[in-house]
Design an enzyme around this catalytic site. Structure first.
Site, PDB file in Angstrom:
ATOM      1  N   CYS A  90       1.078 -13.040  28.317  1.00  0.00           N
ATOM      2  CA  CYS A  90       0.309 -14.074  27.600  1.00  0.00           C
ATOM      3  C   CYS A  90       0.207 -13.590  26.159  1.00  0.00           C
ATOM      4  O   CYS A  90      -0.786 -12.982  25.769  1.00  0.00           O
ATOM      5  CB  CYS A  90      -1.074 -14.212  28.232  1.00  0.00           C
ATOM      6  SG  CYS A  90      -1.047 -14.867  29.909  1.00  0.00           S
ATOM      7  N   LYS A 111      -0.390  -7.385  20.321  1.00  0.00           N
ATOM      8  CA  LYS A 111      -0.072  -6.349  21.313  1.00  0.00           C
ATOM      9  C   LYS A 111       1.431  -6.307  21.575  1.00  0.00           C
ATOM     10  O   LYS A 111       1.984  -5.259  21.887  1.00  0.00           O
ATOM     11  CB  LYS A 111      -0.875  -6.578  22.589  1.00  0.00           C
ATOM     12  CG  LYS A 111      -2.382  -6.482  22.347  1.00  0.00           C
ATOM     13  CD  LYS A 111      -3.206  -6.617  23.594  1.00  0.00           C
ATOM     14  CE  LYS A 111      -4.696  -6.655  23.268  1.00  0.00           C
ATOM     15  NZ  LYS A 111      -5.140  -7.961  22.741  1.00  0.00           N
ATOM     16  N   ASP A 169      -2.777  -9.946  29.128  1.00  0.00           N
ATOM     17  CA  ASP A 169      -3.998 -10.141  28.326  1.00  0.00           C
ATOM     18  C   ASP A 169      -4.243 -11.655  28.296  1.00  0.00           C
ATOM     19  O   ASP A 169      -4.006 -12.308  27.290  1.00  0.00           O
ATOM     20  CB  ASP A 169      -3.716  -9.582  26.913  1.00  0.00           C
ATOM     21  CG  ASP A 169      -4.915  -9.638  25.984  1.00  0.00           C
ATOM     22  OD1 ASP A 169      -6.030  -9.388  26.443  1.00  0.00           O
ATOM     23  OD2 ASP A 169      -4.716  -9.918  24.788  1.00  0.00           O
ATOM     24  N   CYS A 194     -10.947  -9.656  26.286  1.00  0.00           N
ATOM     25  CA  CYS A 194     -11.967  -9.381  25.260  1.00  0.00           C
ATOM     26  C   CYS A 194     -13.233 -10.113  25.685  1.00  0.00           C
ATOM     27  O   CYS A 194     -13.857 -10.820  24.916  1.00  0.00           O
ATOM     28  CB  CYS A 194     -11.489  -9.763  23.860  1.00  0.00           C
ATOM     29  SG  CYS A 194     -10.831 -11.422  23.711  1.00  0.00           S
TER      30      CYS A 194
HETATM   31  N1  SAM Z   1      -2.310 -10.538  23.672  1.00  0.00           N
HETATM   32  C1  SAM Z   1      -2.540 -11.416  22.525  1.00  0.00           C
HETATM   33  C2  SAM Z   1      -2.715 -10.548  21.278  1.00  0.00           C
HETATM   34  O1  SAM Z   1      -3.279  -9.444  21.387  1.00  0.00           O
HETATM   35  O2  SAM Z   1      -2.282 -10.950  20.192  1.00  0.00           O
HETATM   36  C3  SAM Z   1      -3.718 -12.337  22.774  1.00  0.00           C
HETATM   37  C4  SAM Z   1      -3.503 -13.194  24.001  1.00  0.00           C
HETATM   38  S1  SAM Z   1      -4.691 -14.514  24.194  1.00  0.00           S
HETATM   39  C5  SAM Z   1      -6.049 -13.649  24.816  1.00  0.00           C
HETATM   40  C6  SAM Z   1      -4.051 -15.322  25.623  1.00  0.00           C
HETATM   41  C7  SAM Z   1      -2.826 -16.185  25.384  1.00  0.00           C
HETATM   42  O3  SAM Z   1      -2.290 -16.572  26.658  1.00  0.00           O
HETATM   43  C8  SAM Z   1      -3.088 -17.481  24.646  1.00  0.00           C
HETATM   44  O4  SAM Z   1      -2.270 -17.569  23.515  1.00  0.00           O
HETATM   45  C9  SAM Z   1      -2.740 -18.583  25.662  1.00  0.00           C
HETATM   46  O5  SAM Z   1      -2.177 -19.736  25.072  1.00  0.00           O
HETATM   47  C10 SAM Z   1      -1.735 -17.869  26.541  1.00  0.00           C
HETATM   48  N2  SAM Z   1      -1.586 -18.398  27.924  1.00  0.00           N
HETATM   49  C11 SAM Z   1      -2.543 -18.993  28.683  1.00  0.00           C
HETATM   50  N3  SAM Z   1      -2.047 -19.314  29.889  1.00  0.00           N
HETATM   51  C12 SAM Z   1      -0.754 -18.898  29.907  1.00  0.00           C
HETATM   52  C13 SAM Z   1       0.280 -18.946  30.879  1.00  0.00           C
HETATM   53  N4  SAM Z   1       0.064 -19.492  32.097  1.00  0.00           N
HETATM   54  N5  SAM Z   1       1.481 -18.433  30.570  1.00  0.00           N
HETATM   55  C14 SAM Z   1       1.706 -17.879  29.349  1.00  0.00           C
HETATM   56  N6  SAM Z   1       0.753 -17.814  28.376  1.00  0.00           N
HETATM   57  C15 SAM Z   1      -0.460 -18.307  28.649  1.00  0.00           C
END
Ligand code: SAM
Length: 298
Positions: free
Chosen positions: A91, A97, A162, A224
């Site tokens: 994600c 990250k 994440d 977070c």
């Molecule tokens: N790890 C990132 C960083 O440190 O820059 C932050 C990640 S953020 C907490 C979670 C992300 O997961 C969001 O951008 C969201 O759109 C994405 N997301 C949510 N459900 C998902 C899925 N089923 N498959 C892939 N990405 C997903």
């Protein structure tokens, strides 16, 4: 009485992007105008005095350093991917990250960065470009729909997960950048707890999916959030599956004092950071497959 409630000014953290520059060169450059210290726990992380503003500094705009928090940087370090490995960031957007993983792998091996949201996948692309990493493949799609038996994922050895979370550990002004609006915690919203429970169900599903890749040795799950439902409860719920697949919980950053809430046996392996530590509220769990992996302490 004095001002007991005044918040202690927080130091500024930055991560050196070792794909583009050495930590020593950054220290030399910044030392001309600022006091700079190396962080004592996270490699390639520098600590600057509170209030230091580097947003428009050429080191930042050139992608040589990333203004990334200390707790956020502990996540990729906990995963400890080796150069040459195939790794998934499940994600990924905005990609802080992801590009940290690339730096830890010296740009060797490959990273599949999966992001569901189209707009956020563009931000991810921008972050990757700025980092100079050329071993990251962006997949704009649903991580849950990746077939774990697809031969192209047969050699994946590590996953950083994440997922969307309530963001309850993060200060409000940083949420816009970090989290999609639909998943933000709103303290005034009476439906907060039902939203957290929905997020918790999604997090359990994605973590179970992540654990199911056949050649996996290490999985890091992070949020977070400060809510037990998104942290310890998620880990506890997947433990029977994880154990049946040969994984056990390992202890990321064993020297760190704040561990998981004591709600199940083994929660002492988990890591929490808290505003009391001068950091944002983060949670990290590390699963290591016994027969093929070591522990984070190795
Ligand atoms: N790890 C990132 C960083 O440190 O820059 C932050 C990640 S953020 C907490 C979670 C992300 O997961 C969001 O951008 C969201 O759109 C994405 N997301 C949510 N459900 C998902 C899925 N089923 N498959 C892939 N990405 C997903």
């Amino acid at each position: 009485l004095g001002n007991k409630t005044a918040a202690k000014p927080k130091p500024r953290f930055l991560r050196v992007n070792t794909l583009k520059i050495t930590t020593e060169s950054v220290i030399e450059e910044l030392n001309k105008i600022h006091m700079v210290d190396k962080d004592d726990m996270v490699p390639d992380m520098l600590v600057l005095p509170p209030g230091t503003d580097l947003h428009n500094h050429p080191l930042v705009t050139d992608g040589k350093v990333f203004l990334q928090g200390r707790a956020s940087c502990m996540v990729a370090v906990a995963l400890c991917p080796k150069p040459g490995w195939k790794v998934i960031d499940a994600c990924a957007a905005p990609g802080n990250k992801t590009v940290h993983l690339a730096a830890l792998m010296n740009g060797e091996g490959s990273i599949i960065a999966c992001e569901l949201n189209k707009e956020r996948a563009k931000t991810l692309q921008h972050t990757v470009r700025r980092s100079g990493a050329n071993n990251i493949q962006i997949v704009n799609g649903d991580f849950l729909e990746i077939d774990t038996n697809d031969p192209s994922y047969a050699e994946v050895r590590a996953i950083l997960l994440d997922p969307s979370c309530s963001g309850s550990g993060i200060s409000a002004e940083r949420l816009d950048y970090l989290l999609p609006s639909h998943s933000r915690d709103n303290q005034d919203d009476v439906s907060t707890s039902s939203r957290v429970m929905k997020l918790s169900a999604f997090q359990k599903k994605t973590l179970s999916h992540a654990l199911s890749f056949p050649s996996l040795e290490r999985v890091v799950y992070s949020t977070c959030s400060i809510h037990q439902a998104e942290n310890e409860d998620v880990v506890n719920s997947v433990l029977p599956l994880a154990t049946s697949l040969g994984f056990e919980l390992a202890t990321p950053f064993p020297q760190w004092h704040r561990r998981g809430l004591p709600v199940f046996q083994g929660s002492e392996h988990l890591l929490r950071t808290d505003p009391e530590d001068g950091l944002e509220g983060f949670f990290i769990a590390l699963f290591v497959r016994k027969e093929v992996g070591g522990t984070s302490e190795e």
